[in-house]
Design a protein around this motif. Structure first.
Motif, PDB file in Angstrom:
ATOM      1  N   GLU A 111      -8.655   3.325  -5.140  1.00  0.00           N
ATOM      2  CA  GLU A 111      -9.808   3.697  -5.956  1.00  0.00           C
ATOM      3  C   GLU A 111      -9.937   2.835  -7.203  1.00  0.00           C
ATOM      4  O   GLU A 111      -8.982   2.190  -7.629  1.00  0.00           O
ATOM      5  CB  GLU A 111      -9.701   5.161  -6.371  1.00  0.00           C
ATOM      6  CG  GLU A 111      -8.485   5.456  -7.216  1.00  0.00           C
ATOM      7  CD  GLU A 111      -8.191   6.943  -7.338  1.00  0.00           C
ATOM      8  OE1 GLU A 111      -7.810   7.357  -8.439  1.00  0.00           O
ATOM      9  OE2 GLU A 111      -8.340   7.682  -6.337  1.00  0.00           O
ATOM     10  N   ARG A 116     -21.358  -0.543  -0.627  1.00  0.00           N
ATOM     11  CA  ARG A 116     -20.536  -0.077   0.488  1.00  0.00           C
ATOM     12  C   ARG A 116     -19.645  -1.211   0.968  1.00  0.00           C
ATOM     13  O   ARG A 116     -19.977  -2.377   0.828  1.00  0.00           O
ATOM     14  CB  ARG A 116     -21.410   0.398   1.648  1.00  0.00           C
ATOM     15  CG  ARG A 116     -22.175   1.659   1.329  1.00  0.00           C
ATOM     16  CD  ARG A 116     -22.844   2.205   2.594  1.00  0.00           C
ATOM     17  NE  ARG A 116     -23.569   3.407   2.314  1.00  0.00           N
ATOM     18  CZ  ARG A 116     -23.071   4.634   2.453  1.00  0.00           C
ATOM     19  NH1 ARG A 116     -21.844   4.809   2.863  1.00  0.00           N
ATOM     20  NH2 ARG A 116     -23.801   5.689   2.183  1.00  0.00           N
ATOM     21  N   PRO A 135     -11.276  10.742   0.984  1.00  0.00           N
ATOM     22  CA  PRO A 135     -12.340  10.201   0.132  1.00  0.00           C
ATOM     23  C   PRO A 135     -12.428   8.678   0.114  1.00  0.00           C
ATOM     24  O   PRO A 135     -13.496   8.122  -0.118  1.00  0.00           O
ATOM     25  CB  PRO A 135     -11.992  10.720  -1.263  1.00  0.00           C
ATOM     26  CG  PRO A 135     -11.087  11.870  -1.050  1.00  0.00           C
ATOM     27  CD  PRO A 135     -10.359  11.589   0.225  1.00  0.00           C
ATOM     28  N   SER A 136     -11.307   7.987   0.367  1.00  0.00           N
ATOM     29  CA  SER A 136     -11.332   6.521   0.280  1.00  0.00           C
ATOM     30  C   SER A 136     -11.305   5.825   1.636  1.00  0.00           C
ATOM     31  O   SER A 136     -11.392   4.605   1.693  1.00  0.00           O
ATOM     32  CB  SER A 136     -10.151   6.035  -0.565  1.00  0.00           C
ATOM     33  OG  SER A 136      -8.932   6.402   0.028  1.00  0.00           O
ATOM     34  N   TYR A 176     -18.820   7.833  -5.958  1.00  0.00           N
ATOM     35  CA  TYR A 176     -18.888   6.567  -5.234  1.00  0.00           C
ATOM     36  C   TYR A 176     -19.822   5.636  -5.973  1.00  0.00           C
ATOM     37  O   TYR A 176     -20.784   6.081  -6.615  1.00  0.00           O
ATOM     38  CB  TYR A 176     -19.370   6.789  -3.798  1.00  0.00           C
ATOM     39  CG  TYR A 176     -18.406   7.604  -2.973  1.00  0.00           C
ATOM     40  CD1 TYR A 176     -17.229   7.044  -2.491  1.00  0.00           C
ATOM     41  CD2 TYR A 176     -18.657   8.938  -2.686  1.00  0.00           C
ATOM     42  CE1 TYR A 176     -16.326   7.794  -1.741  1.00  0.00           C
ATOM     43  CE2 TYR A 176     -17.761   9.694  -1.940  1.00  0.00           C
ATOM     44  CZ  TYR A 176     -16.604   9.109  -1.468  1.00  0.00           C
ATOM     45  OH  TYR A 176     -15.714   9.850  -0.729  1.00  0.00           O
ATOM     46  N   ARG A 181     -17.482   3.746   1.595  1.00  0.00           N
ATOM     47  CA  ARG A 181     -17.975   3.876   0.223  1.00  0.00           C
ATOM     48  C   ARG A 181     -16.851   3.567  -0.758  1.00  0.00           C
ATOM     49  O   ARG A 181     -15.688   3.832  -0.492  1.00  0.00           O
ATOM     50  CB  ARG A 181     -18.526   5.283   0.016  1.00  0.00           C
ATOM     51  CG  ARG A 181     -19.764   5.485   0.923  1.00  0.00           C
ATOM     52  CD  ARG A 181     -20.168   6.905   1.076  1.00  0.00           C
ATOM     53  NE  ARG A 181     -20.595   7.472  -0.196  1.00  0.00           N
ATOM     54  CZ  ARG A 181     -20.954   8.739  -0.357  1.00  0.00           C
ATOM     55  NH1 ARG A 181     -20.946   9.541   0.679  1.00  0.00           N
ATOM     56  NH2 ARG A 181     -21.319   9.191  -1.520  1.00  0.00           N
ATOM     57  N   ILE A 182     -17.198   3.000  -1.900  1.00  0.00           N
ATOM     58  CA  ILE A 182     -16.221   2.575  -2.893  1.00  0.00           C
ATOM     59  C   ILE A 182     -15.964   3.737  -3.853  1.00  0.00           C
ATOM     60  O   ILE A 182     -16.835   4.111  -4.629  1.00  0.00           O
ATOM     61  CB  ILE A 182     -16.704   1.312  -3.631  1.00  0.00           C
ATOM     62  CG1 ILE A 182     -16.950   0.180  -2.623  1.00  0.00           C
ATOM     63  CG2 ILE A 182     -15.683   0.897  -4.697  1.00  0.00           C
ATOM     64  CD1 ILE A 182     -17.609  -1.064  -3.219  1.00  0.00           C
ATOM     65  N   LEU A 183     -14.761   4.293  -3.786  1.00  0.00           N
ATOM     66  CA  LEU A 183     -14.400   5.474  -4.558  1.00  0.00           C
ATOM     67  C   LEU A 183     -14.052   5.104  -6.001  1.00  0.00           C
ATOM     68  O   LEU A 183     -13.334   4.144  -6.250  1.00  0.00           O
ATOM     69  CB  LEU A 183     -13.200   6.163  -3.915  1.00  0.00           C
ATOM     70  CG  LEU A 183     -12.658   7.410  -4.622  1.00  0.00           C
ATOM     71  CD1 LEU A 183     -13.700   8.540  -4.603  1.00  0.00           C
ATOM     72  CD2 LEU A 183     -11.355   7.854  -3.975  1.00  0.00           C
ATOM     73  N   THR A 184     -14.577   5.914  -6.938  1.00  0.00           N
ATOM     74  CA  THR A 184     -14.208   5.792  -8.353  1.00  0.00           C
ATOM     75  C   THR A 184     -13.728   7.153  -8.839  1.00  0.00           C
ATOM     76  O   THR A 184     -14.130   8.193  -8.309  1.00  0.00           O
ATOM     77  CB  THR A 184     -15.396   5.345  -9.229  1.00  0.00           C
ATOM     78  OG1 THR A 184     -16.378   6.386  -9.274  1.00  0.00           O
ATOM     79  CG2 THR A 184     -16.023   4.059  -8.718  1.00  0.00           C
ATOM     80  N   THR A 185     -12.844   7.110  -9.848  1.00  0.00           N
ATOM     81  CA  THR A 185     -12.392   8.336 -10.480  1.00  0.00           C
ATOM     82  C   THR A 185     -12.432   8.147 -11.991  1.00  0.00           C
ATOM     83  O   THR A 185     -12.395   7.024 -12.490  1.00  0.00           O
ATOM     84  CB  THR A 185     -10.944   8.695 -10.064  1.00  0.00           C
ATOM     85  OG1 THR A 185     -10.073   7.620 -10.400  1.00  0.00           O
ATOM     86  CG2 THR A 185     -10.865   8.980  -8.579  1.00  0.00           C
TER      87      THR A 185
END
Length: 179
Positions: free
Chosen positions: A101, A54, A32-33, A49, A37-41
């Motif tokens: 993330e 990007r 995912p990372s 994202y 794309r900038i991954l968020t959780t």
């Protein structure tokens, strides 16, 4: 588009001695990372994202480039050797980027905390003996919940982890037999 890896890691001062070569195996990123794309959780386990933002290149590529620049700038004994280079490597470095993330730990409106966690494994090339296995982690709170401050926090966290990695590898080289 955004870039990280521009903040220079803290420079280490390793033990004196001869230079030694470190062959870096391909860096492993979580799927995912790894991309652009900038991954968020979120604390509820949701992943997303950042809309409309990007990385200028995949995160895995930028990470490796930042690592190479850190070794080039560091006055320590360790030198990265790329595949195909005509140089002898005394150690092999494997890196697994486990977390990369922006974590919204205080809710979706609060600035996120950037988490960069990397496991490093070093082994000697001669006898394949394990030299070290360590997890490095940095957490940096973004100054604001906007893309610019989030990217700056990624840059800071990444620089901290890479600086720690370079220092660790230089220190591990102190135990290498003289050749």
């Amino acid at each position: 588009m955004y870039r990280f890896g521009t903040t220079a890691p803290a420079v280490s001062k390793g033990p004196p001695g001869a230079m030694f070569g470190v062959l870096k195996a391909p860096t492993v990123f979580t799927r995912p990372s790894a991309g652009d794309r900038i991954l968020t959780t979120s604390s509820g386990g949701e992943a997303a994202y950042v809309a409309g933002a990007r990385w200028i290149a995949p995160a895995s590529v930028q990470f490796d480039e930042a690592l190479s620049r850190a070794f080039d700038a560091d006055p320590g004994r360790a030198r990265l050797i790329g595949r195909g280079e005509v140089a002898k490597a005394q150690m092999v470095l494997r890196l697994e980027v486990r977390t990369f993330e922006a974590a919204y730990v205080n809710g979706p409106k609060a600035p996120p905390e950037i988490i960069v966690q990397v496991r490093g494994v070093i082994s000697r090339t001669g006898d394949r003996a394990l030299v070290g296995d360590q997890v490095f982690e940095a957490k940096v709170k973004a100054a604001d919940n906007r893309v610019g401050p989030i990217v700056a926090a990624f840059d800071e966290a990444n620089a901290k982890v890479i600086g720690d990695l370079v220092g660790w590898i230089n220190a591990a080289g102190a135990g290498l037999p003289k050749e």
